[in-house]
Every structure is written in C-alpha cells, then in structure tokens.
Design a protein around this motif. Structure first.
Motif, short mmCIF file in Angstrom:
data_model
loop_
_atom_site.label_atom_id
_atom_site.label_comp_id
_atom_site.label_asym_id
_atom_site.label_seq_id
_atom_site.Cartn_x
_atom_site.Cartn_y
_atom_site.Cartn_z
N GLN A 2 4.46 6.77 -6.76
CA GLN A 2 4.52 6.52 -5.12
C GLN A 2 5.15 5.28 -4.94
O GLN A 2 5.87 5.24 -3.71
CB GLN A 2 3.13 6.50 -4.54
CG GLN A 2 2.28 7.91 -4.79
CD GLN A 2 0.97 7.67 -4.16
OE1 GLN A 2 0.67 6.99 -3.18
NE2 GLN A 2 0.11 8.58 -4.48
N GLN A 3 5.23 4.44 -5.66
CA GLN A 3 5.77 2.85 -5.37
C GLN A 3 7.27 3.21 -5.29
O GLN A 3 7.87 2.72 -4.52
CB GLN A 3 5.35 1.71 -6.31
CG GLN A 3 5.93 0.49 -5.65
CD GLN A 3 5.17 0.14 -4.51
OE1 GLN A 3 4.06 -0.16 -4.39
NE2 GLN A 3 6.15 0.14 -3.38
N ALA B 228 5.20 -5.02 -4.08
CA ALA B 228 5.62 -3.60 -4.71
C ALA B 228 5.12 -3.70 -6.00
O ALA B 228 5.01 -2.38 -6.45
CB ALA B 228 7.11 -3.81 -4.68
N THR B 229 4.43 -4.67 -6.73
CA THR B 229 4.19 -4.45 -8.06
C THR B 229 2.31 -4.20 -8.05
O THR B 229 1.99 -4.21 -9.28
CB THR B 229 4.51 -5.30 -9.17
OG1 THR B 229 4.07 -6.67 -9.05
CG2 THR B 229 6.14 -5.25 -8.97
N GLU B 230 1.78 -4.45 -7.03
CA GLU B 230 0.36 -4.67 -7.03
C GLU B 230 -0.47 -3.58 -7.47
O GLU B 230 -0.23 -2.28 -7.03
CB GLU B 230 -0.03 -5.06 -5.59
CG GLU B 230 -1.35 -5.35 -5.35
CD GLU B 230 -1.97 -6.50 -5.77
OE1 GLU B 230 -3.24 -6.95 -5.90
OE2 GLU B 230 -0.85 -7.55 -5.87
N GLY C 255 0.80 -1.25 -0.01
CA GLY C 255 -0.08 -0.05 0.01
C GLY C 255 0.89 1.33 -0.16
O GLY C 255 0.52 2.28 0.08
N ARG C 256 2.21 1.35 -0.12
CA ARG C 256 3.07 2.35 -0.13
C ARG C 256 3.15 3.10 0.85
O ARG C 256 4.51 3.30 1.50
CB ARG C 256 2.62 3.11 -1.41
CG ARG C 256 2.68 2.28 -2.58
CD ARG C 256 1.87 2.88 -3.75
NE ARG C 256 1.59 1.75 -4.69
CZ ARG C 256 0.30 2.02 -5.44
NH1 ARG C 256 -0.32 2.74 -5.28
NH2 ARG C 256 0.11 0.83 -6.24
N ARG C 257 2.12 3.73 1.32
CA ARG C 257 2.14 4.68 2.64
C ARG C 257 3.08 5.70 2.54
O ARG C 257 3.95 5.91 3.54
CB ARG C 257 2.25 3.61 4.01
CG ARG C 257 1.30 2.50 4.04
CD ARG C 257 1.53 1.76 5.46
NE ARG C 257 0.64 0.48 5.20
CZ ARG C 257 0.63 -0.41 6.25
NH1 ARG C 257 1.35 -0.21 7.06
NH2 ARG C 257 -0.09 -1.51 6.14
N CYS C 258 3.29 6.27 1.70
CA CYS C 258 3.96 7.76 1.25
C CYS C 258 3.68 8.54 2.40
O CYS C 258 2.00 8.58 2.64
CB CYS C 258 4.08 8.14 -0.02
SG CYS C 258 5.19 6.76 -1.06
N PHE C 259 4.15 9.53 2.49
CA PHE C 259 3.66 11.05 3.49
C PHE C 259 2.96 11.63 2.63
O PHE C 259 3.86 12.65 1.86
CB PHE C 259 4.78 11.55 4.24
CG PHE C 259 5.39 10.36 5.27
CD1 PHE C 259 4.79 9.72 6.30
CD2 PHE C 259 6.78 10.22 5.15
CE1 PHE C 259 5.21 8.95 6.98
CE2 PHE C 259 7.51 9.33 6.03
CZ PHE C 259 6.75 8.63 6.78
N GLY C 260 1.68 11.90 2.53
CA GLY C 260 0.98 12.36 1.24
C GLY C 260 1.37 13.92 0.96
O GLY C 260 1.56 14.45 0.22
N PRO C 261 1.36 14.80 2.36
CA PRO C 261 1.68 16.12 2.26
C PRO C 261 2.92 16.66 1.95
O PRO C 261 3.26 17.77 1.68
CB PRO C 261 1.16 16.53 3.52
CG PRO C 261 0.44 15.49 4.32
CD PRO C 261 0.93 14.21 3.46
N LEU C 262 3.84 15.82 2.11
CA LEU C 262 5.33 15.86 1.93
C LEU C 262 5.93 15.84 0.43
O LEU C 262 5.17 15.06 -0.42
CB LEU C 262 6.20 15.18 2.81
CG LEU C 262 6.01 15.13 4.22
CD1 LEU C 262 6.85 14.19 5.09
CD2 LEU C 262 5.89 16.76 4.96
#
Length: 229
Positions: free
Chosen positions: A136-137, A157-159, A86-93
């Motif tokens: 994002q990945q 990672a490729t989902e 699900g990547r879980r990047c920090f969206g606002p950053l």
C-alpha cells in the motif's frame, strides 16, 4: 529565490496553535529531510505547503510564485505531490485504478511506476485493501508520482513497515534522487537513512525551526538535543 520557501509560517487548528515560526528552503532537485520529535509540527508544515491547512502568518512560495491563497487542487496542479501519512489508498479500487485516479500527463505513467515498484505490476487487478502495508505504501508513492509533480513530499513513508520493506522504500527514494529532477521533502525518523539520501535538513521543535543546514553538518549533539527520545 528557492524552489520552495517557507518564511515565518504560523498556523493553527481552530484555537490550537500548531506552528509558531517555520522557515525552510529547498532548491530544485534537492532532498530535504524535515525532522523533529512527534508532535512538533512536521505534518502540519506539509499540510500548509499543500494548502490543506491555512497559515495565519508568513509566506509560502513555490516555483517562483506565492501559493498561499491557492486551494489544494490548484496547489497539486502547480506541481506538488504528497504521499500522506497513513497511505490513504482507495481501498475498493484496484492497483491500476488507484494509480490512474489522479494521473496527469508526463514521464511518470503506469509503466514507469511499475518499473520502480514491480510488485504493483504483479498486483495490477488486486484491490488496494487486500495489499500488505508495504505494498500500500508503494501504491501511495506511485499514485503521487502519477500526478507528475516537481516536488514530492513523503510523510513518514516507512512508518510501521517491516525492515525489508523499509529498505525497498529507501531504495526507491535513492532512485528518484539519482535518476529524476524531482525535489523531495522527506519526513522520517531514521537519521541513518536520511543521511544517505538528503542534501539538507530542517529540524522543528514545538512548531518552530530550530536548526537547518547541510545534512552532513547535523552532528550528534544537535541530534540528541532535538531528535532524541
């Protein structure tokens, strides 16, 4: 002693048992494919390794030490890097801010990550929430590399990515195997792609290790039995 070793791992989420006996071993510099149908315990196994899920039985050894009682941040400091499902990047950053959020000194710095994924350099000041799923990945992988781990784990990672983006991710995995000393643990459904990069495979069925061996020894009969729909 293996670089990473799980022996007889059991674990649960409250009253719900998730792992009933997971065994795996990974040597330094190797690529291990962790496989199985959905819901068979792959992500739970990764959580145990990262200390995000406590195990109730068995042992977890990494780089010559028992890490079973470490808190998650200490496990990360020991050299474990995770690219979560699900990547879980920090969206606002921004991309640059995401990459530096957990950076630790080492060979993997901003320039090295952008060499691996040039698009991240092109989007340096773009916020993560505005990136495509594939970008994002790439950012999630780059962020994990910036912690300078000795073991990198990639959970699906490729989902859900477009075929052309999946190929970029697989090319990056192949580069990491070829050009670095990283050990890699990869969870993915594409047996064809895993065969190209993995040295060995472990298959889970209902929270147990049911097959392990060299990836070339994984034949169609075994794949159909434990991986087929």
């Amino acid at each position: 002693m293996s670089f990473l070793s799980l022996t007889g791992i059991t674990a649960a989420y409250g009253p719900s048992q998730a792992l009933f006996g997971v065994d795996l071993a990974l040597e330094a510099g190797e690529v291990l494919a962790l496989m199985g149908r959905n819901g068979m315990g792959k992500s739970s196994t990764i959580k145990v390794i990262c200390r995000l899920l406590k195990h109730s039985g068995g042992t977890v050894q990494f780089d010559g030490r028992d890490i079973g009682n470490l808190p998650p941040h200490k496990a990360a400091q020991a050299g474990l890097g995770l690219v979560p499902e699900g990547r879980r990047c920090f969206g606002p950053l921004t991309v640059h801010e995401n990459l530096h959020a957990a950076a630790r000194p080492g060979a993997w710095d901003y320039a090295a990550v952008c060499d691996l994924f040039p698009r991240l350099g092109e989007r340096r000041d773009q916020v993560a929430a505005s990136l495509s799923g594939g970008e994002q990945q790439m950012l999630a992988i780059g962020r994990a590399l910036m912690t300078n781990p000795t073991l990198l784990m990639l959970d699906e990672a490729t989902e859900g990515l477009a075929p052309v983006v999946r190929q970029e991710i697989w090319a990056a995995v192949a580069t990491l195997k070829r050009d670095t000393g990283l050990a890699l643990l990869v969870v993915d459904k594409s047996l064809a792609e895993l065969r190209r990069v993995a040295d060995k495979a472990v298959i889970l069925e209902r929270g147990r290790t049911v097959w392990s061996g060299g990836i070339d020894a994984l034949d169609r009969v075994v794949a159909d039995q434990f991986l087929g729909v």
